[in-house]
Enzyme design. Structure first.
Site, mmCIF file in Angstrom:
data_model
loop_
_atom_site.group_PDB
_atom_site.id
_atom_site.type_symbol
_atom_site.label_atom_id
_atom_site.label_comp_id
_atom_site.label_asym_id
_atom_site.label_seq_id
_atom_site.Cartn_x
_atom_site.Cartn_y
_atom_site.Cartn_z
ATOM 1 N N ASP A 1 48.598 40.603 42.955
ATOM 2 C CA ASP A 1 47.348 40.816 43.267
ATOM 3 C C ASP A 1 46.213 40.378 42.812
ATOM 4 O O ASP A 1 46.111 40.152 41.538
ATOM 5 C CB ASP A 1 47.037 42.610 43.346
ATOM 6 C CG ASP A 1 45.835 43.329 43.581
ATOM 7 O OD1 ASP A 1 44.865 42.893 43.686
ATOM 8 O OD2 ASP A 1 45.918 44.806 43.948
ATOM 9 N N HIS B 1 46.461 44.954 50.123
ATOM 10 C CA HIS B 1 47.834 45.192 49.533
ATOM 11 C C HIS B 1 49.171 45.729 50.075
ATOM 12 O O HIS B 1 49.971 45.557 50.276
ATOM 13 C CB HIS B 1 47.686 45.273 47.833
ATOM 14 C CG HIS B 1 48.943 44.404 47.154
ATOM 15 N ND1 HIS B 1 48.950 44.832 46.473
ATOM 16 C CD2 HIS B 1 49.784 43.679 47.964
ATOM 17 C CE1 HIS B 1 50.089 44.085 45.132
ATOM 18 N NE2 HIS B 1 50.762 43.448 46.198
ATOM 19 N N ASP C 1 49.533 43.135 39.194
ATOM 20 C CA ASP C 1 48.492 43.885 39.488
ATOM 21 C C ASP C 1 48.113 44.666 38.485
ATOM 22 O O ASP C 1 48.775 45.053 37.963
ATOM 23 C CB ASP C 1 49.239 44.546 40.419
ATOM 24 C CG ASP C 1 48.163 46.061 41.628
ATOM 25 O OD1 ASP C 1 46.972 45.708 41.598
ATOM 26 O OD2 ASP C 1 48.624 45.692 42.654
ATOM 27 N N HIS D 1 47.018 47.244 39.348
ATOM 28 C CA HIS D 1 47.446 49.020 39.724
ATOM 29 C C HIS D 1 48.916 49.206 40.275
ATOM 30 O O HIS D 1 49.892 47.874 40.374
ATOM 31 C CB HIS D 1 46.753 49.744 41.237
ATOM 32 C CG HIS D 1 45.268 48.775 41.237
ATOM 33 N ND1 HIS D 1 44.857 47.754 41.864
ATOM 34 C CD2 HIS D 1 44.646 50.242 40.957
ATOM 35 C CE1 HIS D 1 44.040 48.331 41.131
ATOM 36 N NE2 HIS D 1 42.921 49.792 40.678
ATOM 37 N N HIS E 1 46.025 50.862 50.844
ATOM 38 C CA HIS E 1 47.089 49.233 50.314
ATOM 39 C C HIS E 1 47.468 50.333 48.818
ATOM 40 O O HIS E 1 47.650 49.297 47.988
ATOM 41 C CB HIS E 1 45.271 48.485 49.817
ATOM 42 C CG HIS E 1 44.434 49.020 48.478
ATOM 43 N ND1 HIS E 1 43.252 47.887 48.236
ATOM 44 C CD2 HIS E 1 44.012 50.351 48.859
ATOM 45 C CE1 HIS E 1 43.103 48.799 47.951
ATOM 46 N NE2 HIS E 1 43.442 50.168 47.600
ATOM 47 N N ASP F 1 50.474 50.893 42.667
ATOM 48 C CA ASP F 1 49.990 51.184 44.148
ATOM 49 C C ASP F 1 51.382 52.001 44.150
ATOM 50 O O ASP F 1 52.513 50.820 45.500
ATOM 51 C CB ASP F 1 50.374 49.218 45.030
ATOM 52 C CG ASP F 1 49.183 49.318 45.111
ATOM 53 O OD1 ASP F 1 48.412 48.979 44.281
ATOM 54 O OD2 ASP F 1 49.013 47.379 44.580
ATOM 55 N N ASP G 1 43.356 41.734 41.770
ATOM 56 C CA ASP G 1 42.778 42.434 41.071
ATOM 57 C C ASP G 1 43.071 42.211 39.541
ATOM 58 O O ASP G 1 43.562 42.998 38.703
ATOM 59 C CB ASP G 1 42.335 43.309 41.128
ATOM 60 C CG ASP G 1 42.858 44.677 40.878
ATOM 61 O OD1 ASP G 1 44.508 44.714 41.435
ATOM 62 O OD2 ASP G 1 43.197 45.410 42.679
ATOM 63 N N GLU H 1 43.869 40.873 47.824
ATOM 64 C CA GLU H 1 42.851 41.504 47.989
ATOM 65 C C GLU H 1 42.270 40.497 48.060
ATOM 66 O O GLU H 1 40.752 40.571 46.515
ATOM 67 C CB GLU H 1 42.967 42.218 47.073
ATOM 68 C CG GLU H 1 44.300 42.567 46.913
ATOM 69 C CD GLU H 1 43.620 44.067 47.741
ATOM 70 O OE1 GLU H 1 42.518 44.474 47.482
ATOM 71 O OE2 GLU H 1 44.693 45.478 48.148
HETATM 72 N N1 ARG Z 1 45.938 46.807 45.863
HETATM 73 C C1 ARG Z 1 45.366 47.498 45.339
HETATM 74 N N2 ARG Z 1 43.916 47.262 45.091
HETATM 75 N N3 ARG Z 1 45.740 48.758 45.200
HETATM 76 C C2 ARG Z 1 44.107 50.008 45.096
HETATM 77 C C3 ARG Z 1 44.996 51.095 44.991
HETATM 78 C C4 ARG Z 1 44.148 52.429 43.745
HETATM 79 C C5 ARG Z 1 44.162 53.881 43.515
HETATM 80 N N4 ARG Z 1 45.776 53.455 43.108
HETATM 81 C C6 ARG Z 1 44.795 53.987 45.389
HETATM 82 O O1 ARG Z 1 45.802 54.832 45.533
HETATM 83 O O2 ARG Z 1 43.709 54.357 46.282
HETATM 84 MN MN MN Z 2 47.286 45.832 44.647
HETATM 85 MN MN MN Z 3 45.578 46.038 42.742
#
Ligand code: ARG
Ligand code: MN
Ligand code: MN
Length: 301
Positions: free
Chosen positions: A228, A100, A123, A125, A140, A127, A230, A273
């Protein structure tokens, strides 16, 4: 359905996070038949190939807490220039990841065309980490913050201007893993977030309707969808590096894509991702392509 000129751009980037293999995402998505699928709907599709990304990890993490900062910066600078070129030629950029972190380059490439760009961040998350708040040092986890102008200068200033988006033009859908620094930023900047709680409680229909009317009230001149994989539950998309249980279903995701297509608001998209090494028989890439079908107007009847 509006016939589009779609330009596919692959970004074999896996240095924005720790699990190798997500650089093969663009190949897996192509193998799942993205070009044929979008052509069958009636769109004009050109595959622009892949952005060259350096594959070796840098060992140098001495100055910052950002992993592979240089490689991620260079890859995103190339991507931003390519996306800018495609948008300038009146094409719809469809970016295939890659981790990402590539949203940094996509948004940098789009946002001087759309001065009041809206962003939908689909997502698990947010991010929204910066080099100061990141628990992992993985870029990411930072692209949305970078696009707001927060974080390392070298990422924030790609294409020579910042910020790329306004906090009040962002909508996050599907969040269920938010770090403390991200939570603070969401509150401080008033970023609109539909967590899994809102999706469960209101249903996806109401969430997407609300997101669309919110962005319209912001008078956005374009909307970028950053999806994303996920964001979906790992039951449906197991091939991701940072899976979080309790996610959005396959059906809800199709509904969301169909509603976004009907809104006519989406002007660019990226699907990120997809990690074939962690996947089961290319399931995650297949889901990505199926969702693109819905987003670009595929219907049963
Ligand atoms: N694009 C993603 N899958 N991001 C996951 C981030 C996970 C966590 N919040 C981090 O900053 O490390
Ligand atoms: Mn993401
Ligand atoms: Mn994510």
């Amino acid at each position: 359905m509006n016939k589009l000129d779609i330009a596919i751009i692959g970004v074999p980037m896996d240095l924005g996070q720790a699990r190798r293999g997500v650089d093969m995402g663009p190949s897996a998505i192509r193998y799942a038949g993205v070009v044929e699928r979008l052509e069958a709907i009636g769109h004009e599709v050109t595959d622009e190939g892949d952005i060259q990304v350096r594959v070796t990890k840098s060992s140098d993490m001495t100055q910052t807490n950002l992993k592979n900062l240089n490689e991620v910066r260079i890859g995103n600078t190339k991507l931003a220039d390519k996306v800018h070129e495609v948008v300038t030629n009146g094409k719809f950029p469809l970016v295939l990841g890659g981790d990402h972190s590539i949203a940094i380059g996509t948004l940098a490439g789009i946002s001087d065309r759309y001065k009041n760009l809206g962003v939908i961040w689909y997502d698990a998350h947010a991010d929204l980490n910066t080099d100061e708040t990141s628990p992992s040092g993985n870029i990411h986890g930072m692209p949305l913050a970078v696009s707001l102008g927060l974080g390392h200068d070298e990422l924030v200033n790609i294409r020579g201007f910042a910020p790329k988006v306004k906090p009040e033009n962002i909508v996050i859908i599907g969040a269920r893993s938010i770090d403390p620094g991200e939570r603070e930023l969401i509150k401080e900047r008033g970023i609109k977030v539909y967590t899994m709680h809102e999706i469960d409680r209101l249903g996806m229909t109401a969430v997407v309707e609300d997101a669309i009317s919110y962005l319209k009230s912001r008078e956005v001149d374009g909307v970028h969808l950053s999806l994303d994989l996920d964001g979906l539950d790992p039951l449906y998309t197991p091939g991701v590096g940072t899976p979080v249980p309790g996610g959005i279903t396959y059906r809800e995701s199709h509904l969301a894509m169909e509603m976004l297509e009907e809104s006519g608001l989406i002007t660019s998209a990226e699907f990120v991702e997809v990690n074939p090494i962690l996947d089961e028989r290319n399931k995650t890439a297949d889901v990505a392509v199926a969702l693109m079908g819905s987003l670009f107007g595929e219907r049963l009847l």
